[in-house]
Design a protein around this motif. Structure first.
Motif, PDB file in Angstrom:
ATOM      1  N   SER A  29      -4.361  10.552  46.940  1.00 34.07           N
ATOM      2  CA  SER A  29      -3.710  11.241  48.063  1.00 34.07           C
ATOM      3  C   SER A  29      -4.651  11.395  49.239  1.00 34.07           C
ATOM      4  O   SER A  29      -4.269  11.197  50.397  1.00 34.07           O
ATOM      5  N   GLU A  75      -3.551  19.950  60.608  1.00 39.92           N
ATOM      6  CA  GLU A  75      -3.613  19.360  59.278  1.00 39.92           C
ATOM      7  C   GLU A  75      -3.990  20.419  58.240  1.00 39.92           C
ATOM      8  O   GLU A  75      -3.389  20.486  57.163  1.00 39.92           O
ATOM      9  N   CYS A 122      -0.993  22.906  57.703  1.00 38.00           N
ATOM     10  CA  CYS A 122       0.061  22.299  56.878  1.00 38.00           C
ATOM     11  C   CYS A 122      -0.361  22.214  55.420  1.00 38.00           C
ATOM     12  O   CYS A 122       0.423  22.523  54.510  1.00 38.00           O
ATOM     13  N   GLY A 123      -1.597  21.815  55.178  1.00 41.18           N
ATOM     14  CA  GLY A 123      -2.106  21.749  53.802  1.00 41.18           C
ATOM     15  C   GLY A 123      -2.112  23.119  53.139  1.00 41.18           C
ATOM     16  O   GLY A 123      -1.717  23.264  51.975  1.00 41.18           O
ATOM     17  N   ALA A 149      -0.182  25.697  53.898  1.00 38.51           N
ATOM     18  CA  ALA A 149       1.206  26.116  53.676  1.00 38.51           C
ATOM     19  C   ALA A 149       1.785  25.449  52.426  1.00 38.51           C
ATOM     20  O   ALA A 149       2.471  26.095  51.623  1.00 38.51           O
ATOM     21  N   ILE A 150       1.493  24.165  52.257  1.00 41.72           N
ATOM     22  CA  ILE A 150       1.980  23.450  51.071  1.00 41.72           C
ATOM     23  C   ILE A 150       1.363  24.038  49.808  1.00 41.72           C
ATOM     24  O   ILE A 150       2.051  24.252  48.802  1.00 41.72           O
ATOM     25  N   LEU A 151       0.071  24.336  49.843  1.00 38.40           N
ATOM     26  CA  LEU A 151      -0.576  24.929  48.668  1.00 38.40           C
ATOM     27  C   LEU A 151      -0.022  26.317  48.357  1.00 38.40           C
ATOM     28  O   LEU A 151       0.111  26.689  47.187  1.00 38.40           O
ATOM     29  N   MET A 154       3.061  27.272  48.895  1.00 39.83           N
ATOM     30  CA  MET A 154       4.364  27.034  48.260  1.00 39.83           C
ATOM     31  C   MET A 154       4.193  26.613  46.802  1.00 39.83           C
ATOM     32  O   MET A 154       4.908  27.104  45.921  1.00 39.83           O
ATOM     33  N   ILE A 155       3.244  25.728  46.550  1.00 38.38           N
ATOM     34  CA  ILE A 155       3.005  25.275  45.174  1.00 38.38           C
ATOM     35  C   ILE A 155       2.552  26.451  44.309  1.00 38.38           C
ATOM     36  O   ILE A 155       2.997  26.597  43.170  1.00 38.38           O
TER      37      ILE A 155
END
Length: 175
Positions: free
Chosen positions: A26, A50, A53-54, A56-58, A60-61
């Motif tokens: 990735s 960047e 966004c990273g 925010a994704i983490l 959520m996970i």
């Protein structure tokens, strides 16, 4: 990776090895795509977007897998977080993205191969960790791969600058 994961100091699970492999692929794909397919905004704004966004994704996970935030955070966790923000994000990531923009992807990402070897040496030097022959072999293979990458890049640069000289030093055997 397989040589290191089978060593004495590791008790790697198949899931962990898969996660490391996916993370590596990735990161590599993101590095290439950020240059050619999805260029970032110029300057630190692109790097910041960047990272946001990273993050925010983490977040959520972490919610999906059931991790919970505990208040107040432990002091050691706060210090570790500040260290990662300053050195891991502001300094190291910005330096990496600048290097990626000014050199090729292969050269810029070679740091990811060298970092585990440096960590291994620091563990031996400061932590008194025991390293097996298999782990030393893996570290040697990594270093040789990076050296080969750097020598190949240097040869390409010399070939472009001095075409007559480069023809005397072929890169592949002639048939």
């Amino acid at each position: 990776m397989l040589l290191l994961a089978r060593g004495h100091g590791f008790s790697a699970s198949p899931g962990g090895l898969i996660a490391v492999g996916i993370a590596t692929l990735s990161w590599s794909a993101g590095s290439v795509l950020s240059l050619h397919r999805f260029p970032l905004a110029p300057g630190s704004g692109g790097f910041a977007s960047e990272m946001i966004c990273g993050g925010a994704i983490l977040l959520m996970i972490s919610q999906l897998v059931g991790e919970r935030f505990h208040w107040p955070p432990q002091p050691l966790a706060c210090v570790a977080w500040m260290y990662l923000v300053v050195f891991g994000s502001l300094i190291a990531f910005t330096a990496y993205m600048t290097l990626l923009a000014r050199t090729g992807v292969a050269l810029a990402t070679s740091y990811s191969f060298v970092n585990p070897v440096i960590a291994l040496l620091l563990g031996v030097g400061f932590g008194g960790e025991a390293v097996t022959q298999q782990e030393w072999l893996a570290a040697g293979i990594v270093v040789m791969g990076v050296v080969t990458l750097l020598v190949g890049k240097r040869r390409d640069q010399v070939g472009k600058a001095f075409p007559a000289t480069a023809s005397r030093f072929p890169t592949a055997p002639r048939s």
